[in-house]
Design a protein around this motif. Structure first.
Motif, PDB file in Angstrom:
ATOM      1  N   THR A  90       0.190  -3.841  -6.115  1.00  0.00           N
ATOM      2  CA  THR A  90       0.419  -2.510  -5.575  1.00  0.00           C
ATOM      3  C   THR A  90      -0.865  -1.693  -5.607  1.00  0.00           C
ATOM      4  O   THR A  90      -1.568  -1.669  -6.630  1.00  0.00           O
ATOM      5  CB  THR A  90       1.494  -1.761  -6.391  1.00  0.00           C
ATOM      6  OG1 THR A  90       2.621  -2.607  -6.581  1.00  0.00           O
ATOM      7  CG2 THR A  90       1.921  -0.494  -5.671  1.00  0.00           C
ATOM      8  N   LEU A  91      -1.175  -1.030  -4.503  1.00  0.00           N
ATOM      9  CA  LEU A  91      -2.326  -0.139  -4.430  1.00  0.00           C
ATOM     10  C   LEU A  91      -1.869   1.216  -3.902  1.00  0.00           C
ATOM     11  O   LEU A  91      -0.964   1.284  -3.065  1.00  0.00           O
ATOM     12  CB  LEU A  91      -3.421  -0.702  -3.519  1.00  0.00           C
ATOM     13  CG  LEU A  91      -4.062  -2.025  -3.973  1.00  0.00           C
ATOM     14  CD1 LEU A  91      -3.365  -3.199  -3.309  1.00  0.00           C
ATOM     15  CD2 LEU A  91      -5.538  -2.050  -3.651  1.00  0.00           C
ATOM     16  N   ILE A  92      -2.486   2.286  -4.401  1.00  0.00           N
ATOM     17  CA  ILE A  92      -2.084   3.644  -4.047  1.00  0.00           C
ATOM     18  C   ILE A  92      -3.224   4.350  -3.316  1.00  0.00           C
ATOM     19  O   ILE A  92      -4.358   4.362  -3.792  1.00  0.00           O
ATOM     20  CB  ILE A  92      -1.686   4.457  -5.293  1.00  0.00           C
ATOM     21  CG1 ILE A  92      -0.521   3.782  -6.026  1.00  0.00           C
ATOM     22  CG2 ILE A  92      -1.320   5.889  -4.905  1.00  0.00           C
ATOM     23  CD1 ILE A  92      -0.166   4.449  -7.334  1.00  0.00           C
ATOM     24  N   ILE A  93      -2.927   4.934  -2.166  1.00  0.00           N
ATOM     25  CA  ILE A  93      -3.874   5.810  -1.472  1.00  0.00           C
ATOM     26  C   ILE A  93      -3.482   7.238  -1.797  1.00  0.00           C
ATOM     27  O   ILE A  93      -2.396   7.692  -1.398  1.00  0.00           O
ATOM     28  CB  ILE A  93      -3.833   5.597   0.055  1.00  0.00           C
ATOM     29  CG1 ILE A  93      -4.103   4.144   0.408  1.00  0.00           C
ATOM     30  CG2 ILE A  93      -4.844   6.505   0.737  1.00  0.00           C
ATOM     31  CD1 ILE A  93      -3.995   3.860   1.893  1.00  0.00           C
ATOM     32  N   PRO A  94      -4.303   7.991  -2.520  1.00  0.00           N
ATOM     33  CA  PRO A  94      -3.937   9.379  -2.836  1.00  0.00           C
ATOM     34  C   PRO A  94      -3.889  10.231  -1.583  1.00  0.00           C
ATOM     35  O   PRO A  94      -4.691  10.040  -0.654  1.00  0.00           O
ATOM     36  CB  PRO A  94      -5.061   9.828  -3.788  1.00  0.00           C
ATOM     37  CG  PRO A  94      -6.202   8.915  -3.501  1.00  0.00           C
ATOM     38  CD  PRO A  94      -5.609   7.608  -3.092  1.00  0.00           C
ATOM     39  N   ASP A  95      -2.951  11.159  -1.548  1.00  0.00           N
ATOM     40  CA  ASP A  95      -2.772  12.015  -0.385  1.00  0.00           C
ATOM     41  C   ASP A  95      -4.010  12.872  -0.112  1.00  0.00           C
ATOM     42  O   ASP A  95      -4.203  13.363   0.991  1.00  0.00           O
ATOM     43  CB  ASP A  95      -1.559  12.928  -0.594  1.00  0.00           C
ATOM     44  CG  ASP A  95      -1.138  13.641   0.677  1.00  0.00           C
ATOM     45  OD1 ASP A  95      -1.469  13.137   1.764  1.00  0.00           O
ATOM     46  OD2 ASP A  95      -0.499  14.700   0.586  1.00  0.00           O
ATOM     47  N   PHE A  96      -4.872  13.028  -1.126  1.00  0.00           N
ATOM     48  CA  PHE A  96      -6.091  13.827  -0.987  1.00  0.00           C
ATOM     49  C   PHE A  96      -7.310  12.924  -0.844  1.00  0.00           C
ATOM     50  O   PHE A  96      -8.414  13.304  -1.227  1.00  0.00           O
ATOM     51  CB  PHE A  96      -6.267  14.749  -2.196  1.00  0.00           C
ATOM     52  CG  PHE A  96      -6.075  14.057  -3.520  1.00  0.00           C
ATOM     53  CD1 PHE A  96      -7.135  13.431  -4.152  1.00  0.00           C
ATOM     54  CD2 PHE A  96      -4.826  14.010  -4.122  1.00  0.00           C
ATOM     55  CE1 PHE A  96      -6.972  12.771  -5.354  1.00  0.00           C
ATOM     56  CE2 PHE A  96      -4.653  13.355  -5.335  1.00  0.00           C
ATOM     57  CZ  PHE A  96      -5.731  12.737  -5.949  1.00  0.00           C
ATOM     58  N   PHE A  97      -7.134  11.720  -0.272  1.00  0.00           N
ATOM     59  CA  PHE A  97      -8.224  10.743  -0.193  1.00  0.00           C
ATOM     60  C   PHE A  97      -9.414  11.262   0.604  1.00  0.00           C
ATOM     61  O   PHE A  97     -10.556  10.857   0.369  1.00  0.00           O
ATOM     62  CB  PHE A  97      -7.723   9.428   0.428  1.00  0.00           C
ATOM     63  CG  PHE A  97      -7.514   9.481   1.911  1.00  0.00           C
ATOM     64  CD1 PHE A  97      -8.497   9.055   2.790  1.00  0.00           C
ATOM     65  CD2 PHE A  97      -6.336   9.981   2.446  1.00  0.00           C
ATOM     66  CE1 PHE A  97      -8.314   9.096   4.155  1.00  0.00           C
ATOM     67  CE2 PHE A  97      -6.147  10.037   3.814  1.00  0.00           C
ATOM     68  CZ  PHE A  97      -7.138   9.588   4.671  1.00  0.00           C
ATOM     69  N   ILE A 129       0.849  -1.181   0.000  1.00  0.00           N
ATOM     70  CA  ILE A 129       0.000   0.000   0.000  1.00  0.00           C
ATOM     71  C   ILE A 129       0.890   1.238   0.000  1.00  0.00           C
ATOM     72  O   ILE A 129       1.644   1.464   0.954  1.00  0.00           O
ATOM     73  CB  ILE A 129      -0.926   0.036   1.242  1.00  0.00           C
ATOM     74  CG1 ILE A 129      -1.683  -1.282   1.395  1.00  0.00           C
ATOM     75  CG2 ILE A 129      -1.881   1.222   1.161  1.00  0.00           C
ATOM     76  CD1 ILE A 129      -2.621  -1.599   0.269  1.00  0.00           C
ATOM     77  N   ILE A 130       0.825   2.017  -1.070  1.00  0.00           N
ATOM     78  CA  ILE A 130       1.611   3.246  -1.154  1.00  0.00           C
ATOM     79  C   ILE A 130       0.796   4.377  -0.527  1.00  0.00           C
ATOM     80  O   ILE A 130      -0.262   4.745  -1.039  1.00  0.00           O
ATOM     81  CB  ILE A 130       1.974   3.588  -2.608  1.00  0.00           C
ATOM     82  CG1 ILE A 130       2.760   2.425  -3.240  1.00  0.00           C
ATOM     83  CG2 ILE A 130       2.785   4.875  -2.672  1.00  0.00           C
ATOM     84  CD1 ILE A 130       3.114   2.652  -4.697  1.00  0.00           C
TER      85      ILE A 130
END
Length: 468
Positions: free
Chosen positions: A240-247, A215-216
């Motif tokens: 790979t999965l990405i959590i956006p900083d603006f989630f 998880i990034i």
């Protein structure tokens, strides 16, 4: 416990669905032709029915495969599975009827087919619920785990970790964090999994530890590091999965679109934007409202008589409310107060022991019987059976400045009852909390959720202590 291969699990699900459908077919056949309830002279041999039942069973599995019903659903809700089951069985049933038409098969019992169709949906939904409950139980006990490594120990990574700890039934466990600024986050991680290395240690940790997903959770300024992290994960075969900083600005289930060859994130994807969902909801609204009007007509007649006998004035009270696409409409109620000017009714809240109420009106408001005429609003297309409650334009103009995201509720039709109301947010309760529940409903709408809200409204009763 050895982790089972997902492909094998998918094949087992296919086999289980196939066997379940065939067993239900035999049960429906017995119920139709051999039970004391629906005994009927059969002019078509059993072998013919068995052939068509087998065709239906295999077609349902094929349709389910193409609708991705057998893909991993660890993170999916049960309502998602029920909706998929209904879609698959409906498509397969229509396919079977088409085959009857083209083959000239006219002697097959339509009653048997209907029994088979309904029993099959119920049976598959039931066994899937049992399996899902068992898997949840196993995962809570530590079996069938999937292990994740969180890249980024800042606020985004910590939020993800804390949310993961609240959902043990999903079967995910964080093995630790990777972060280049360990000293800054050390104190914050005293009650969490440790920071086990820096970003450059990723490949070594993937080879050393059992990790299923990475998880990034890095801030936007670390964007340049994403490519190397993804390349390292793909090199070792880890998802790979990405959590956006603006989630925190995104809805619960953001929708990814494509414009001019560039992927875009739809900040507010509304399931009811889809034509098929709107048609389904509108069709249900019309049918349900007609049935409700028919059933409650004696109650409405008694209410009309009660209002006429207890206070002078009209039976119905109409009030301007804001609805779909911010368009105003007149919402109907049985009059529960003495006749007053439109300015007073449109700009003042009803309070406890409000002197404007009639005695009979107090009874109507507490039992929600004053809301019954809104089923006609549903028929006219102003409202839906389920949705956010509409508000007066005077208060909307205030709330939209004071309450974030308030106006989003007007992207769908308002309702007679809603997710907020079934969770106790009726009458004199927090507007902010109502909006939180309304947004959840808008972003997570399913037909099953509508049915759930209607059942909850009926089971929990219509009496409202906050209705003044």
């Amino acid at each position: 416990m050895i982790r089972q291969n997902q492909r094998i699990l998918s094949q087992l699900y296919m086999l289980a669905d196939l066997l379940c459908t065939l067993i239900v077919f035999l049960a429906a056949y017995w119920l139709k032709f051999y039970s004391d309830w629906l005994s009927y002279v059969n002019s078509v041999p059993f072998s013919t029915y068995l052939v068509w039942g087998t065709v239906y069973s295999f077609s349902a599995v094929v349709v389910g495969f193409y609708l991705q019903f057998y893909s991993p659903k660890r993170r999916k809700n049960y309502s998602y599975e029920v909706l998929k089951i209904i879609q698959i069985q409906t498509i397969s049933f229509l396919f079977l009827l088409s085959l009857f038409y083209f083959t000239g098969e006219v002697h097959i019992s339509r009653e048997l087919l209907l029994i088979f169709f309904l029993m099959n949906i119920a049976a598959i939904a039931l066994y899937r619920y049992i399996v899902k409950s068992m898997l949840f139980s196993f995962r809570r006990r530590g079996y069938n785990k999937r292990y994740v490594l969180i890249v980024g120990a800042g606020s985004v990574g910590r939020s993800f970790y804390h949310n993961l700890q609240k959902r043990p039934e999903l079967g995910y466990e964080a093995v630790g964090f990777l972060d280049d600024y360990q000293g800054e986050h050390a104190e914050e991680h005293q009650f969490m999994q440790p920071i086990i290395g820096k970003l450059d240690d990723l490949e070594a940790k993937l080879n050393e530890l059992t990790i299923d997903e990475v998880i990034i959770a890095l801030p936007l300024e670390a964007h340049k590091k994403y490519a190397q992290i993804i390349e390292t994960c793909e090199k070792t075969g880890v998802k790979t999965l990405i959590i956006p900083d603006f989630f925190d600005l995104l809805p619960a289930r953001p929708f990814f679109d494509n414009f001019a060859g560039i992927p875009l994130i739809n900040v507010r994807d509304v399931p009811l934007d889809e034509l098929s969902n709107r048609v389904l909801k509108r069709g249900f609204d019309i049918i349900f409202s007609l049935i409700a009007i028919l059933i409650t007509s004696p109650i409405m007649l008694a209410t009309v008589i009660g209002i006429k006998l207890t206070s002078p004035g009209p039976v119905l009270f109409k009030q301007e409310r804001m609805g779909l696409n911010r368009k105003n409409f007149f919402m109907y109620k049985f009059r529960s107060m003495r006749v007053s000017t439109g300015e007073v009714s449109n700009t003042q809240w009803t309070v406890e022991n409000d002197p404007r109420r009639t005695k009979f009106g107090s009874f109507l408001r507490r039992t929600s019987l004053d809301e019954l005429p809104q089923f006609f609003n549903v028929l006219f297309g102003h409202m839906s059976v389920v949705g956010p409650r509409p508000e007066r334009p005077y208060f909307v103009s205030q709330f939209k400045e004071e309450i974030p995201k308030y106006m989003i509720k007007h992207q769908i039709r308002p309702g007679i009852t809603g997710w907020a109301q079934t969770n106790g947010l009726r009458g004199d309760t927090s507007i902010e909390d109502r909006i939180v529940h309304d947004l959840f409903y808008i972003e997570n709408w399913t037909f099953i959720l509508d049915l759930k809200i209607i059942v909850m409204t009926i089971v929990r009763g219509f009496v409202n202590k906050n209705a003044y």
